[in-house]
Each structure stands twice: as structure tokens, then as C-alpha cells.
Motif scaffolding. Structure first.
Motif, PDB file in Angstrom:
ATOM      1  N   ARG A 189      -1.319 -18.088 -41.040  1.00  0.00           N
ATOM      2  CA  ARG A 189      -1.583 -18.098 -42.467  1.00  0.00           C
ATOM      3  C   ARG A 189      -1.191 -16.759 -43.092  1.00  0.00           C
ATOM      4  O   ARG A 189      -1.770 -15.731 -42.770  1.00  0.00           O
TER       5      ARG A 189
ATOM      6  N   TYR B  44      -7.957  -1.390 -41.705  1.00  0.00           N
ATOM      7  CA  TYR B  44      -6.496  -1.421 -41.775  1.00  0.00           C
ATOM      8  C   TYR B  44      -6.031  -0.590 -42.958  1.00  0.00           C
ATOM      9  O   TYR B  44      -6.632  -0.652 -44.040  1.00  0.00           O
ATOM     10  N   SER B  45      -4.940   0.103 -42.778  1.00  0.00           N
ATOM     11  CA  SER B  45      -4.217   0.612 -43.937  1.00  0.00           C
ATOM     12  C   SER B  45      -3.849  -0.588 -44.790  1.00  0.00           C
ATOM     13  O   SER B  45      -3.475  -1.650 -44.268  1.00  0.00           O
ATOM     14  N   GLY B  46      -3.951  -0.459 -46.102  1.00  0.00           N
ATOM     15  CA  GLY B  46      -3.580  -1.557 -46.980  1.00  0.00           C
ATOM     16  C   GLY B  46      -2.158  -2.029 -46.705  1.00  0.00           C
ATOM     17  O   GLY B  46      -1.855  -3.225 -46.771  1.00  0.00           O
ATOM     18  N   ALA B  47      -1.287  -1.095 -46.354  1.00  0.00           N
ATOM     19  CA  ALA B  47       0.107  -1.445 -46.071  1.00  0.00           C
ATOM     20  C   ALA B  47       0.197  -2.321 -44.823  1.00  0.00           C
ATOM     21  O   ALA B  47       0.897  -3.345 -44.806  1.00  0.00           O
ATOM     22  N   ASP B  48      -0.525  -1.940 -43.772  1.00  0.00           N
ATOM     23  CA  ASP B  48      -0.489  -2.730 -42.534  1.00  0.00           C
ATOM     24  C   ASP B  48      -1.182  -4.077 -42.708  1.00  0.00           C
ATOM     25  O   ASP B  48      -0.756  -5.073 -42.129  1.00  0.00           O
TER      26      ASP B  48
ATOM     27  N   GLU C  29      -3.801 -11.694 -35.476  1.00  0.00           N
ATOM     28  CA  GLU C  29      -2.798 -12.357 -36.311  1.00  0.00           C
ATOM     29  C   GLU C  29      -2.445 -13.761 -35.834  1.00  0.00           C
ATOM     30  O   GLU C  29      -1.994 -14.576 -36.630  1.00  0.00           O
TER      31      GLU C  29
ATOM     32  N   ALA D  94      -1.980   2.139 -55.155  1.00  0.00           N
ATOM     33  CA  ALA D  94      -1.211   1.381 -54.163  1.00  0.00           C
ATOM     34  C   ALA D  94      -2.020   0.242 -53.555  1.00  0.00           C
ATOM     35  O   ALA D  94      -1.478  -0.592 -52.830  1.00  0.00           O
TER      36      ALA D  94
ATOM     37  N   ARG E 136      -5.755   3.020 -48.793  1.00  0.00           N
ATOM     38  CA  ARG E 136      -4.491   3.725 -48.566  1.00  0.00           C
ATOM     39  C   ARG E 136      -4.651   5.199 -48.933  1.00  0.00           C
ATOM     40  O   ARG E 136      -5.503   5.588 -49.705  1.00  0.00           O
TER      41      ARG E 136
ATOM     42  N   THR F 162       5.370  -3.015 -48.373  1.00  0.00           N
ATOM     43  CA  THR F 162       4.684  -1.988 -49.154  1.00  0.00           C
ATOM     44  C   THR F 162       5.490  -0.713 -49.191  1.00  0.00           C
ATOM     45  O   THR F 162       6.332  -0.458 -48.354  1.00  0.00           O
TER      46      THR F 162
ATOM     47  N   LEU G  18      -1.270  -6.094 -45.184  1.00  0.00           N
ATOM     48  CA  LEU G  18      -0.398  -7.115 -45.777  1.00  0.00           C
ATOM     49  C   LEU G  18       0.643  -7.612 -44.798  1.00  0.00           C
ATOM     50  O   LEU G  18       1.165  -8.707 -44.935  1.00  0.00           O
ATOM     51  N   HIS G  19       0.985  -6.788 -43.817  1.00  0.00           N
ATOM     52  CA  HIS G  19       2.005  -7.167 -42.858  1.00  0.00           C
ATOM     53  C   HIS G  19       1.524  -8.323 -41.989  1.00  0.00           C
ATOM     54  O   HIS G  19       1.901  -9.448 -42.161  1.00  0.00           O
ATOM     55  N   GLY G  20       0.585  -8.046 -41.076  1.00  0.00           N
ATOM     56  CA  GLY G  20       0.150  -9.091 -40.171  1.00  0.00           C
ATOM     57  C   GLY G  20      -1.284  -9.551 -40.342  1.00  0.00           C
ATOM     58  O   GLY G  20      -1.558 -10.724 -40.547  1.00  0.00           O
TER      59      GLY G  20
ATOM     60  N   ARG H  37      -6.593 -15.049 -51.423  1.00  0.00           N
ATOM     61  CA  ARG H  37      -6.881 -15.783 -50.183  1.00  0.00           C
ATOM     62  C   ARG H  37      -8.349 -16.198 -50.124  1.00  0.00           C
ATOM     63  O   ARG H  37      -8.790 -16.768 -49.130  1.00  0.00           O
TER      64      ARG H  37
ATOM     65  N   VAL I 195      -3.477  -9.826 -42.458  1.00  0.00           N
ATOM     66  CA  VAL I 195      -3.983 -10.593 -43.591  1.00  0.00           C
ATOM     67  C   VAL I 195      -4.131 -12.063 -43.191  1.00  0.00           C
ATOM     68  O   VAL I 195      -4.899 -12.811 -43.807  1.00  0.00           O
ATOM     69  N   ALA I 196      -3.436 -12.468 -42.143  1.00  0.00           N
ATOM     70  CA  ALA I 196      -3.576 -13.842 -41.632  1.00  0.00           C
ATOM     71  C   ALA I 196      -5.024 -14.150 -41.277  1.00  0.00           C
ATOM     72  O   ALA I 196      -5.462 -15.302 -41.362  1.00  0.00           O
ATOM     73  N   ALA I 197      -5.760 -13.129 -40.853  1.00  0.00           N
ATOM     74  CA  ALA I 197      -7.144 -13.351 -40.430  1.00  0.00           C
ATOM     75  C   ALA I 197      -8.129 -13.238 -41.594  1.00  0.00           C
ATOM     76  O   ALA I 197      -9.332 -13.357 -41.402  1.00  0.00           O
ATOM     77  N   VAL I 198      -7.613 -12.982 -42.788  1.00  0.00           N
ATOM     78  CA  VAL I 198      -8.486 -12.832 -43.955  1.00  0.00           C
ATOM     79  C   VAL I 198      -8.604 -14.162 -44.692  1.00  0.00           C
ATOM     80  O   VAL I 198      -7.606 -14.722 -45.137  1.00  0.00           O
TER      81      VAL I 198
ATOM     82  N   LEU J 222       1.425 -14.656 -43.019  1.00  0.00           N
ATOM     83  CA  LEU J 222       2.038 -13.539 -42.320  1.00  0.00           C
ATOM     84  C   LEU J 222       3.523 -13.491 -42.659  1.00  0.00           C
ATOM     85  O   LEU J 222       4.205 -14.509 -42.621  1.00  0.00           O
TER      86      LEU J 222
ATOM     87  N   TYR K  53      -6.783 -15.381 -35.523  1.00  0.00           N
ATOM     88  CA  TYR K  53      -7.755 -15.052 -36.561  1.00  0.00           C
ATOM     89  C   TYR K  53      -9.056 -14.540 -35.957  1.00  0.00           C
ATOM     90  O   TYR K  53     -10.139 -14.758 -36.472  1.00  0.00           O
TER      91      TYR K  53
END
Lengths: 358, 358
Positions: free
Chosen positions: B349, A250-254, B241, A281, A225, B357, A256-258, A292, A260-263, B351, B244
Motif C-alpha cells: 500500500r 522516520y525522517s519524513g523523507a524516508d 514495508e 518540508a 525533518r 523528497t 514517504l519512500h517505503g 491515508r 508509509v505502506a505501514a501507515v 509504496l 505492515y
């Protein structure tokens, strides 16, 4: 395949894979220190910019330079308190847009100064009232020719295909320029050469070791960020172009939004986190990602303070110059990972040094 | 694992996987047509914007809305002939930047209108002289509360986690707003509902079939130029998203520079190409990518004219509204691919729907 195909060719001369990139990575401390010594040249450009009192800043770039431009956008917004945007050269070159650019400072960033669409868009901007500044590593390039003012980032000719020293020198040139526009003397960068050296000294072995860990990684996400977002973007590009890794920033903010499903536990997460507001931040982001099961590689001056499997701890600096240091062990990681994967970062498949599109 | 873990829970109620997303994808033609009918409301907002004669435009957004904002940037630069930039809310919320925003039009884009950092940055922009417009799907949201003017994109409540109908409605709202600011009547979008319907009718079966082809794909690159770059970015996010998939978007211009090195016969390349300048500029890119052995999935109104393994041919339209149509078969592909991989795009997963943020 014919037997003839195995005959040696002119291209196949003896050369240790990655030797060019390794040398240019190692050369950065001296290059950065050298550019700081020439900061008066940049300050002279800055004085002419300040005299025009720009109200809005547009940054134009392609490829790695795009990440340098993003870094500069943060500098402009935070240090100059001016609104800024990254331009899409294609609105000019493809669609013929002709906005009124009175009061606009247009900064074109390109190590080669040769990308035709950037040259065309910058020439057009100058014709529409913008004050244009070329930030390049190639004085006398076409981009310098069309811009009113120029900053030379003095990195020397870059031989490796993947940009390393031109990237950090460009970041530093942009910092010195923006800081001087507000009347600063580049104080945060005074010791940047020494900080770069101690960063490399402290991380090369760890980066080479990390490359072993990620030998078989399939999927990598990079994240950060604030100022360091440029480092996350540049990291993803460097890993993609040297190691053919599917890396995405990814921006850390983005994140967490979507996305992160792929993480998951199959994902390597390269998180850039340095002391300062951007790094702070990132704490929540890294907690979520770690929970995760992702394999976190933390890079930056606060890398030791976050949950991570591997850490590349960078020398501490003012936050606004941290991206110049953070990318150093990442370049080394990209180099080592390419070699670990039996590649040669000096001869990536199908990479050329100048963007030829328009 | 305990035996108890297999007991049914409240969350496990009967529901066909992907049913929510499928319904919302299918609802888009009617939603788009409905928004066109309300264009007078948007024109009233546009009239107030035009009266203030903004000189610069800043766009603020997060996640999918960021791609809508990028689309709007092209609209602003090409149709309004004004310089524009995407802002990083974090320069305000993390670093406390307070630029002078006199003469600036600030457009904040968020379907929920609830992202705290966007609300904070927009409130701050209003306090520094910008004319602020909230483009949301949630009248009465915190973002609407802090912005001077608001556009309601009228997509109805979105139940699926992956944004589909709010994305296309937001694009259309932005087009109608920008076109009306220049005095237009949204002519390019008059039939957008019918075009969306014919696009879905013509591509749903092909998208579902393409999902079978990409069942085991590991690495996907999405690419486009011009207006359609937003579609490539949104495609990569949607695939990441819901399925994955490690998908990454590049401008066609940037792809040829460095990252093409990572494109080989193992790579799926989703190329968005529609009739117009952006699509024409993709021809060289697609020739290179095809010659490298990549598996190209072409999506757009000129998808039939390029070398590709698979094509999703979209209804023809004016180039500036093509992104509203191009994304439809891509959404359907993301849905089908998620199902083909035994996932459920309605329950990805980790989302959540609002970026929390700051």
C-alpha cells in the motif's frame, strides 16, 4: 506463588507512580535558564576548540544521548559549516579501528559519562589526534577523565529512569557550545527557560488528554525533518521505554519512500513540526499521511497549521533550538500514557540508567 | 459501494502475489557472483580514489540505501581506518550548509540514482572540494551525472517494490570498492555467490515456516551489533514495508539500555548474529532478551549457538561480508509473512520506488 511473595519489600515503599518523572519534566525551565546563565563557562571551552580549527566533527553517544548527538550534527553542519558524522563506538571497541583523527573534533555525549564503550572510544580518539570534548551531566565522570575538555550541562541528578531534564540540558549545552565555537553568544537560547515554561504551561493539559486518546494505540510512528528529527527519534524512544509502545521514528523523507505502506487508520503518527525549513518540508508528508487515514498528533510551533487530530502547540523559537522545546510535551505525553496504561514510568521493566555494553 | 466497484480493472491482471519479489530474492546468488567477476571495474574506481588520499569519508543515502551506507561506514572505519559519517542531505538541501569538503570522499548510495535531494547534495559536495562517487544500479542516472566517479552494482532492473537484489548488490559493490581502496582484491567475497546460494538453499523452507509462527505477531524488535547492525535495520524496514509490521531496530548495546523495557513475551526479537566480533557481543543481549521471555528468531552464521525459538542459519563467511548473506533469509521471511497475512509484497500500500523528497 508462595504466600510470602505478597509481603511488602524494601522496594515497595509508598510513592506515587510517575512522581519522579513528573517532577523532572517540570524542573526543566529553571534548569535551562540556569545553564544559559553559565554560558560563559561553555564559551571558554568553545574558544579552545575554535583555536584548534577542527576540520571534521565526530559525535559519539548511546541511547537518548544519540539523539542529542544527531541534533548536534545538524548544528555543526549548518552553523559551523563543517562535515560531521555520528561514530559507532563499536568500530573501536569491537574491531579495534585506529583511524588518524588529526584535525578532528570528537564530541562524546553521555549524561552519566559512564558508558564503558564511550569512555574507551573517547580515550582512543584522544590518543589518535582528536580534540576531545565530553558533554555530560556528571563532572568527574570517567568520560570527563579521558576527554581533554568538558561541558557540564548542569541538570542536577536525574532520579527518574527515563531521561528528560538531562536530555534537554544536553541539547542546550550542545547548542551553546556549537554557537560559541562560531563566535556566537547563544542568542537563540537567551529566553529558552521562559519559552520552556510557556510550552509546558500551554501543553500539559493537552498532553494528558492526548494520552487518553492513545490509551489503546498499538502502533505509533514518529516523524520529522531537519533539526526536529532528533525530537522524533527521542519521542519514539521515550514512548517505547515508558509505555512499552512499539514506536518507530522516520525522517519524513524516508517515511514517504517505503514505510508509509505501514501507515493506516490504525496508526498513530506523532509528527514534529515547527516553524522553519524542517517544518515546512513536513507539509507534503503530513498531507499523505493524513490522506491515508492515520491519526496525526502534531507537536511543535507550527502544529496548528497542519492537518491533525490532536495538537500540542509549542512556543515559537529559532528553529535551531526548537528541539529543546518540542520534546517537553512529548515527555509529558509519555508520562501520562504510561500512567493511563497502569504503568509506572519511574519503574519501567528492566531499564537501567547506564549503558554497560562495550 | 457501487456495484461498479467490483468490475475488473487494468491493474487487476492475473499475477501470483509476491512472484516478483520471490524471483528477485532467488536471483541474488547469480547477481553477486556476476558482480565479483566485474571487480576490476570497481578496482579502477578505487585506484582513482586511493590516489586522492581522502582523509574523511561521508556517506549519503536514503531508505534501504541508508542501511547499505551504514554498512559501508563500518567498512571505512575498520578496513580503511578513516573517520566516516552518514550525512543528512537535508542540511544541504533544506538549510543550505556549505561545508569545506577538501580531502573528503563523498559516497552517494542510491539504487535508482534518482532521489532529488541526494543528487542536489552530491552536486553541492563536488562543488565544495569532495571527491564524489555514485554507487547505483542505474548507470546514466542523474546521480551518476553529478558524481565524478561511479560504481555500477549490476543487479539488473528491480521490478518488485521492496528492494532485495539491489540491496545485496550495493553492499557487495561497497565492499569491493572499500577493499580495493586499501589495495585488497575482494578476497572475502570471492565465493559470495556460492555462499548466497547455499544460504538460500538452507533457509528458504525454514523462513517460510517461521512466517507461520509470526503470522499474528504484533510487535517485533530487530537487533544486532557491528557490521550486522545494517542487517537489523534493513530487516525492520523490509518487515514494515511488506508486512505492515511495527518493527524497530536497535543496536544490541542500545537495546539493553532503555528499549529492553518494551521486550516481553509478546515481542518477537529478530536477532542477527554471525561469527565474529559483532556476533560475540550479542551473547549478553540475547541472554537478557531470552530471560525476559521474548520469542527470539536468530539469523546468521552463529544462529545455532544462541538461545532462540527459531533459527535461520546462514553460510559462514568473513565477518565483513556477512551482511550480504544474513539479509537473504530475512527477505524471504518478509515475503512469506506478507503472503501469510494475505498481502502482496509486490503491491504494498502506497509504496513508490524513488524518494521524491528534497
Amino acid at each position: 506463588m508462595s504466600e510470602l511473595a505478597s509481603e511488602p519489600t524494601a522496594q515497595a515503599e509508598e510513592r506515587r507512580p510517575g512522581a519522579l518523572m513528573a517532577a523532572e519534566v517540570a524542573a526543566q525551565p529553571a534548569i535551562l535558564a540556569g545553564l544559559v546563565e553559565h554560558r560563559a563557562e561553555i564559551a571558554a571551552v568553545a574558544e579552545r576548540v575554535a583555536a584548534r580549527r577542527p576540520r571534521f566533527v565526530l559525535l559519539a553517544a548511546r541511547g537518548s544521548s544519540d539523539h542529542a548527538a544527531l541534533y548536534a550534527k545538524y548544528l555543526v553542519e549548518v552553523l559551523l559549516q563543517l562535515p560531521a558524522g555520528l561514530v559507532s563506538p563499536s568500530t573501536t571497541t569491537l574491531y579495534g579501528a585506529q583511524p588518524d583523527l588529526t584535525d578532528v573534533l570528537w564530541i562524546a555525549v553521555s549524561q552519566s559519562g559512564g558508558s564503558p564503550d564511550l569512555v574507551e572510544a573517547t580515550a582512543a580518539a584522544a590518543g589518535r589526534g582528536a580534540l576531545t570534548v565530553a558533554v555530560t551531566n556528571t563532572p568527574g565522570s570517567p568520560l570527563n577523565g579521558v576527554a581533554e575538555l568538558s561541558v557540564d550541562v548542569r541538570a542536577g541528578k536525574e532520579l527518574a529512569v527515563a531521561a528528560t531534564k538531562t536530555y534537554t540540558a544536553t541539547l542546550l549545552g550542545l547548542y551553546l557550545l556549537v554557537d560559541a565555537i562560531r563566535g556566537g553568544d547563544g542568542a537563540a537560547a537567551t529566553d529558552i527557560g521562559a519559552l520552556a515554561q510557556s510550552t509546558l504551561d500551554g501543553t500539559v493539559a493537552a498532553a494528558d488528554e492526548a494520552a487518553q486518546r492513545y490509551r489503546f494505540v498499538d502502533r505509533m510512528v514518529t516523524t520529522a525533518r531537519g533539526y526536529s528529527l532528533a525530537s522524533a527519534l527521542e519521542a519514539a524512544l521515550k514512548l517505547a521505554e515508558t509505555s512499552y509502545l512499539s514506536a518507530r521514528a522516520y525522517s519524513g523523507a524516508d517515511l514517504l519512500h517505503g514505510p508509509v505502506a505501514a501507515v493506516d487508520s490504525e496508526t498513530g503518527v506523532l509528527a514534529v513540526t515547527s516553524r522553519g525549513k524542517g517544518g515546512e518540508a513536513m507539509r507534503d508528508v503530513l498531507t499523505v499521511v493524513h490522506d491515508r487515514g492515520a491519526d496525526v498528533l502534531a507537536v511543535g510551533s507550527s502544529a496548528a497549521d497542519v492537518p491533525a487530530a490532536t495538537r500540542l502547540v509549542v512556543a515559537e523559537s529559532a528553529e535551531e533550538v526548537a528541539p529543546i522545546l518540542e520534546i517537553l510535551p512529548i515527555q509529558r505525553l509519555a508520562l501520562a500514557l504510561s500512567l493511563a496504561r497502569a504503568g509506572d514510568p519511574d519503574q519501567p521493566r528492566g531499564l537501567s540508567k547506564v549503558t554497560r555494553t562495550r
